[in-house]
Design an enzyme around this catalytic site. Sequence first.
Site, PDB file in Angstrom:
ATOM      1  CE  LYS A 218     -10.903  -8.226 -12.812  1.00 58.09           C
ATOM      2  NZ  LYS A 218     -10.193  -7.355 -13.746  1.00 58.09           N
ATOM      3  CG  ASP A 219      -9.945  -9.001  -5.424  1.00 60.12           C
ATOM      4  OD1 ASP A 219      -9.579  -9.141  -6.618  1.00 60.12           O
ATOM      5  OD2 ASP A 219      -9.251  -8.430  -4.563  1.00 60.12           O
TER       6      ASP A 219
ATOM      7  CD  GLU B 232       1.079 -34.052  -0.133  1.00 60.03           C
ATOM      8  OE1 GLU B 232       1.158 -35.234  -0.499  1.00 60.03           O
ATOM      9  OE2 GLU B 232       0.002 -33.467   0.018  1.00 60.03           O
TER      10      GLU B 232
ATOM     11  CG  HIS C 241      -2.151  -0.969   0.843  1.00 61.19           C
ATOM     12  ND1 HIS C 241      -3.255  -1.094   1.633  1.00 61.19           N
ATOM     13  CD2 HIS C 241      -2.344  -1.809  -0.193  1.00 61.19           C
ATOM     14  CE1 HIS C 241      -4.086  -1.973   1.104  1.00 61.19           C
ATOM     15  NE2 HIS C 241      -3.544  -2.428  -0.005  1.00 61.19           N
TER      16      HIS C 241
ATOM     17  CB  SER D 113      -1.746  -2.650  -7.425  1.00 60.49           C
ATOM     18  OG  SER D 113      -2.405  -3.072  -6.275  1.00 60.49           O
TER      19      SER D 113
END
Lengths: 416, 267
Positions: free
Chosen positions: A248-249, A292, A220, A224
Amino acid sequence: MAHVSTYKPNSAIEKWMDDRLPVMRMMHDQFNDFPTPRNLNYLWTFGGILTFCLAVQMATGIVLAMHYVPQETMAFDSVEHIMRDVNFGWLLRYIHFNGASLFFLAVYIHIARGMYYGSYKAPREVLWIIGVLIFLAMMATAFMGYSLVWGQMSFWAVTVITNLFSSLDSIIPGLGTTVVEWIWGGFSVGGPTLTRLFSLHYLLPFVIAGLVILHIWALHVPGSNNPTGIDIKSKSDAISFNPYYTVKDGFAMSMFVILFAAFVFYAPNFMGHPDNYIEADPLVTPPHIVPEWYFLPYYAILRAIPSKLLGVVAMFGSIGLLLFLPWLDTSKVRSARYRPIFKWFLLLFFVNAVALGYLGAKPPEGAFLIWGRICTAYYFVFLLVIMPVVGWIEKPAAMPGSITDDVLGKKPVPAK
Amino acid sequence: MKIFASPFRRSALAVAGAILGALTLTATPLLAAGDTPAIPSQKWSFSGPFGLYDRGQLQRGYKVYKEVCAACHGLRLLHYRNLGESGGPEFNEAQVKTLAAEVEVQDGPNEDGDMFDRPGKPSDAFVSPFPNKEAARAANNGAYPPDLSLMAKARVGGPDYIYALMTGYKPEPDSMDMQEGMSYNEYFPGHQIAMAAPLSADSVEYTDGTPPTVDNYARDVSAFLMWAAEPKLEERHRLGFRFMIYLVILAGLLYMAKRRVWSRLKH
Ligand code: HEM
C-alpha cells in the site's frame, strides 16, 4: 522491543552474525513482523513518503555539493554551471529544489493527520515530540539550502531572518546586534555567512536522519495509531506490516513520485520566485521579500505583531507550542472522528493555517494585516484555550467497540 | 480509495469556502490597485509538456540579439559552442566557428607576458559589450542594461514579459511627467524605462522569408532568450515523457498488487 522477536536465522552466516551484531533481527522485527492496525487509510502512507523525500534530498544534495562552490562571487554561477554543463545537473538541481517543497507538503499532511487522529496522545508523546524536532530541523535545513543559490531572494531572506535576532536589543541593549554579527561572521550578510550556511546545510540532514531513526523506534514501541484511535485489542484488529502495508505504501509512493515528476519535468520553477534567478546584490532591495511558500504561515504570524521581539517570539512559539500538544489536549478520546465539537475547531485550525500562508505572501497592510491578526489570534487561541477547554466540556460521540467492529461496520457503542 | 471519511471532506470544504469568501471580499479593493496591465500570454512552440523550440525561430532570435541587443546587453552564462548543441538553435559546426570568430577575445599572457586579442573560438564564453557595470552605466545615461542570460526566468511572465516589453512602447499619456531620456512602456513597472524602443521594422535582415516586423523580432528574440535561460528544456521534456510512462505503468502494477494482497483479508 515491544514484542518477542520472531526472527530465525536461515543460514550459518546469518546465525554467526546474529550472535555478534543482530542487525538482521532488528530489521526483521521492525519492518517485517510488525503488527499494524488493519484500518489505516492513505494518510498513513506519508511516513514512508517522508523517508523517501529525505533520501532523495541527501542523494541529490551530495552530488550537487560536488559541483557547487560556496563562495560569494561564485555561488550563483556555480549553480548555473550545474544547470548548464554538468551531465543531468539540471535534473539534480530541479529534483533537489522541488524535493524540498514536496517534502514540506508531505510533512504538513503528516502533521495534520497526527492532529486529526490524536496520534500525539499517550503513549505516543515522545514520538510526537521527536516529530516536531524533525520539522524544526527541516525548516532550518531548507532555509539554509535556499540561501546557497545566492540569488536576490536567497540573500534578502537571509538578511531579513537573521536580522530578527537584533530584536534582542530591546531586552539587553547590544545583545541582539552582537548575536547578529556573530551569525553573519561580519557586519553584513556576506562570504563568511555563505560558507557557514553551506556547512550547516550539509550537516543538518544527517541530524534529521538520526532523529528519523529515533522517531521510528519510538513508533515501534506503542505501534501505529489508527483512524479510530482505539488500541489493538485482539489478533483480528492487526495485520502484519509486510506485505499489506509495504504494497500500500509502495502504491501511494508511486503516486507521490508522479506528482513530484510532474513538477520537476513540466513546471520546475513553479514553486520558486523569479527574483532568485537574479544574482544577489546587497545594494538592490527587491520590492517584496517573500520566503518560500512553506514558511509563509510563520511569516504572516511574524508580521501580524507590531513589536519585532514579540513577533519573533510568536513565530517560534507557534511551532514550539506543538511540542506541548499532548498536554494541551485534555480529552481522553484520540480520534477527532468521535469528537463532535473539537473536530470543527480543528478543521478551522487547518483552514486558518492555509489562510495564514496566503496572507504571508501579501504585503502586511490594510485588510491583509487585519486578517493576519485575526488568523494569528485563532492559531494561539485554538492551541492554548480551545484545546484544553473543549476536552473538558465535550461529550464524545458513540465509538465502535474495536478496530475490527469498525472495519466490519458493527453498530457503535454510545459513550459512557 | 477512501482517503477521508466523507463528513471530514464536506466540513473541510465548507469551512474553507467560508474563510476564502471572507478573505476575497475584503481583499479585492487592494488587489485592483496595481496599474501595470496583466501580461498577455503568447503561444510558444516550447510551452506545454511536449513543447520543443523552433530551430528557425531560435536562429532568427540569435540574429536579433546579436545585431540589436548585444550592443548593450551581455549573455555571460552562454558559450558560443552552446549555439551548436542539440536542443538549441543548432547552427552547424562551421556556422558556430564563424559566429564565434566574429568577436575579439582577450587571451594571454603570451611568452612575452603580454595580453593579446584573438578571434573567438566555440569554447569561449559570450563576450559582454562592456568591461564592467560602471562602463555600462556610463554609456547608458546612468542606467544599467542587465545581463540577459537568465532574463526569461527572472521576471514574472518570462518570455511573455519580454515580448510585452518589446512591443509595449507607446506615446506617454498627457498626465505623465517623463524624466529626461526615459521612454514610456506599458508593461515596465512604473512605465518609465531607460531603454529606448530597441526594435524597428526592417532593421534586421531575415533570410528565411519571415516578415521583418517588430512583432516577429520581439517574438523571436523572446524565444531565443528563453532558450538562453533554459537550454535543457527539450532534454527535460523528452526525459519527462519517458519517465512518466514508466511511472504510470509502475503505479498501475502496484495498485493491482495492492488490491490482490488486500483481497486475502476476510471482511
Ligand atoms: C532535509 C534535507 C534537505 C532539504 C530540505 C534541502 C533543501 C534545499 C533547498 C530548498 C535548496 C535551494 C534549492 C534551489 O533553490 O535551487 C537547497 C540547495 C542545496 N542543497 Fe539542499 N536540502 C537538503 C539536503 C541536502 C544535503 C544532504 C546536501 C549535501 C550534502 C545538500 C546540498 C545542497 C546544495 C549544494 C545546494 C545548492 C545548489 C542548488 O541550489 O541546487 N542538501 N537545499
